[in-house]
Enzyme design. Structure first.
Site: not given
Length: 167
Positions: A26, A53, A110, A113, A137, A147
């Site tokens: 970012r 983020k 952006h 990305r 993300h 997990y």
């Protein structure tokens, strides 16, 4: 074609934009990169929790070109991409202004990305989860998030190297 045009340009915003693209970071993460986050020997950029983020540490394997960009930067600031004012990072508008100068107002920083994600899905066989980790993300499924603790660093090194080669 865009990367070829970008690579012949000079300047802090040019190298910051190239680094941002190559790391699929970012804008704020890239311009806020500090020398203490970069491990040149390990070819690794580790972003602390408070700069992410998702509020989770994120490790980014650096391709050879991304590493070369970092190594070429001046060390007269705590920031890898120092701004005009001492002790400040590059402006968050610097890369956008460069991009607009090159291609007009149709693109955003952006958007690279998204380009990374499209490339990975359409032109590679890398697993979806690996690409999502590369983009830092958050995992929306609570069970899966519980997990998934690793960051498959060595496999992501190949992913980012392939992305740099594509670029």
């Amino acid at each position: 074609a865009f990367m070829s045009k970008l690579c012949v340009r000079v300047g802090a915003s040019t190298r910051a934009l190239e680094f941002t693209i190559l790391t699929a970071a970012r804008t704020g993460e890239a311009i806020g990169a500090r020398w203490g986050e970069i491990d040149l020997k390990a070819k690794l950029w580790t972003l602390p929790t408070d700069r992410m983020k998702a509020k989770r540490e994120h490790r980014v394997p650096l391709s050879e070109r991304a590493l070369a960009i970092v190594e070429a930067q001046s060390r007269d600031s705590e920031f890898v991409f120092g701004g005009r004012e001492k002790g400040r990072p590059l402006s968050n508008m610097a890369m956008l202004e460069l991009l607009r100068d090159m291609v007009g107002k149709v693109s955003t920083v952006h958007g690279f990305r998204s380009a990374f994600r499209d490339w990975a899905a359409e032109q590679t066989a890398y697993p979806n989860e690996m690409c999502e980790i590369a983009l830092a993300h958050a995992v929306s499924d609570k069970t899966e998030a519980a997990y998934r603790r690793g960051d498959i660093m060595e496999k992501r090194r190949r992913l980012m190297s392939d992305w740099a080669e594509f670029c």
